[in-house]
Design an enzyme around this catalytic site. Structure first.
Site, mmCIF file in Angstrom:
data_model
loop_
_atom_site.group_PDB
_atom_site.id
_atom_site.type_symbol
_atom_site.label_atom_id
_atom_site.label_comp_id
_atom_site.label_asym_id
_atom_site.label_seq_id
_atom_site.Cartn_x
_atom_site.Cartn_y
_atom_site.Cartn_z
ATOM 1 N N ASN A 31 52.734 24.004 27.712
ATOM 2 C CA ASN A 31 53.820 24.331 26.790
ATOM 3 C C ASN A 31 54.786 23.146 26.724
ATOM 4 O OD1 ASN A 31 56.274 25.364 25.657
ATOM 5 N ND2 ASN A 31 55.517 27.426 26.030
ATOM 6 N N GLU A 41 53.419 30.209 19.593
ATOM 7 C CA GLU A 41 54.033 31.487 19.952
ATOM 8 C C GLU A 41 55.228 31.744 19.048
ATOM 9 O OE1 GLU A 41 55.331 31.240 23.973
ATOM 10 O OE2 GLU A 41 53.310 31.170 24.805
ATOM 11 N N THR A 44 64.695 32.744 26.269
ATOM 12 C CA THR A 44 63.256 32.638 26.490
ATOM 13 C C THR A 44 62.649 34.025 26.406
ATOM 14 O OG1 THR A 44 61.548 31.756 27.987
ATOM 15 C CG2 THR A 44 63.419 32.878 29.003
ATOM 16 N N HIS A 49 54.521 32.554 32.017
ATOM 17 C CA HIS A 49 55.945 32.609 32.322
ATOM 18 C C HIS A 49 56.163 32.433 33.822
ATOM 19 C CE1 HIS A 49 59.573 33.136 29.880
ATOM 20 N NE2 HIS A 49 60.163 33.393 31.023
ATOM 21 N N ARG A 95 61.458 28.087 17.381
ATOM 22 C CA ARG A 95 62.467 29.109 17.087
ATOM 23 C C ARG A 95 63.242 28.710 15.830
ATOM 24 N NH1 ARG A 95 63.254 32.779 21.223
ATOM 25 N NH2 ARG A 95 62.117 32.324 23.142
ATOM 26 N N HIS A 136 56.595 27.034 21.086
ATOM 27 C CA HIS A 136 57.270 28.251 20.617
ATOM 28 C C HIS A 136 58.424 27.818 19.722
ATOM 29 C CE1 HIS A 136 59.015 32.486 21.696
ATOM 30 N NE2 HIS A 136 59.291 32.135 20.459
#
Length: 250
Positions: A8, A76, A106, A200, A46, A44
């Site tokens: 990630n 994601e 998160t 995670h 956002r 991810h």
């Protein structure tokens, strides 16, 4: 098959974004990670672009396509219309849907499949129609009924939220209890015909026990702990350490 590692890149991007400068380079560190043995890259994005920027996505797509065609791109995000359109444009191999509010720091919980299953079903179908594998973020709390409902959405996999497991790094007894809950959730997913990913707060220290309890674990997506270790060991050696923790020979 050994569990694969997807790196990630969000933490790398967040460090870059502290200054109006192009370093550290998300592309360059992604390249190092893939060359060292990572099976894929995860981001991810956002809405506020506080770490990964939308402009990073075609760059990472091209990196994989041009230099590491065997690798996978995993995106994601919360399934808003903007996010779904972004995935359709970039065409990642895997999309991992999460129930995050855009303001969250998160991801910190899985979907409530009793409530969200009806909403997720057409979204999963839309993404799969474009050839993307779909994974749904799920709590690993041993709720076996919820796992069965996940299968009904048409998803290919679940991603176990392992934050509580990683969070008890200083309490081995509690970690063992949570690990067994994760394992029972994974067992139910396998019985339902689903694949299982996890992510995670996973580390070199806690990965081996997870992989031992869930030997059919397909993929782990790791960012924060891996990036922290990369400051000490370098990205290439860190990726090799995490791959070994997944049970790979590297």
């Amino acid at each position: 098959m050994p569990t694969t590692l997807s790196v990630n890149l969000n933490a790398v991007a967040m460090l870059r974004n502290r200054r109006d400068l192009p370093w550290p380079s998300v592309e360059a560190l992604g390249r190092i990670a893939l060359a060292a043995g990572a099976a894929g890259l995860t981001v991810h994005p956002r809405p506020d672009q506080r770490h990964i920027r939308f402009s990073d996505l075609p760059v990472i797509r091209a990196l994989i396509d041009d230099e590491f065609p065997q690798a996978e791109f995993n995106i994601e995000g919360y399934p808003s219309e903007d996010f779904l359109a972004l995935c359709e444009r970039i065409e990642p191999e895997q999309v991992t849907l999460v129930p995050d509010d855009p303001s969250q720091a998160t991801s910190d919980h899985g979907f409530d499949f009793r409530r969200d299953g009806e909403m997720l079903t057409p979204i999963v179908a839309r993404l799969k129609k474009k050839g993307m594998r779909v994974s749904l973020f799920a709590d690993g709390d041993g709720d076996l009924e919820a796992v069965a409902l996940t299968k009904a959405t048409g998803a290919d996999r679940i991603e176990l939220y392992t934050g509580p497991y990683g969070g008890c790094f200083d309490d081995p007894a509690k970690a063992a209890v949570i690990l067994e809950e994760l394992g029972r959730t994974a067992d139910a997913a396998f019985s339902a015909g689903l694949g299982v990913n996890a992510g995670h707060d996973l580390t070199v220290a806690n990965l081996p026990a997870l992989v031992k309890r869930i030997p059919r674990l397909a993929e782990v997506s790791i960012g924060h702990g891996l990036t922290a270790d990369a400051l000490e060991y370098g990205m290439a050696e860190t990726v090799r350490r995490f791959c070994r923790a997944c049970g790979q020979s590297v």
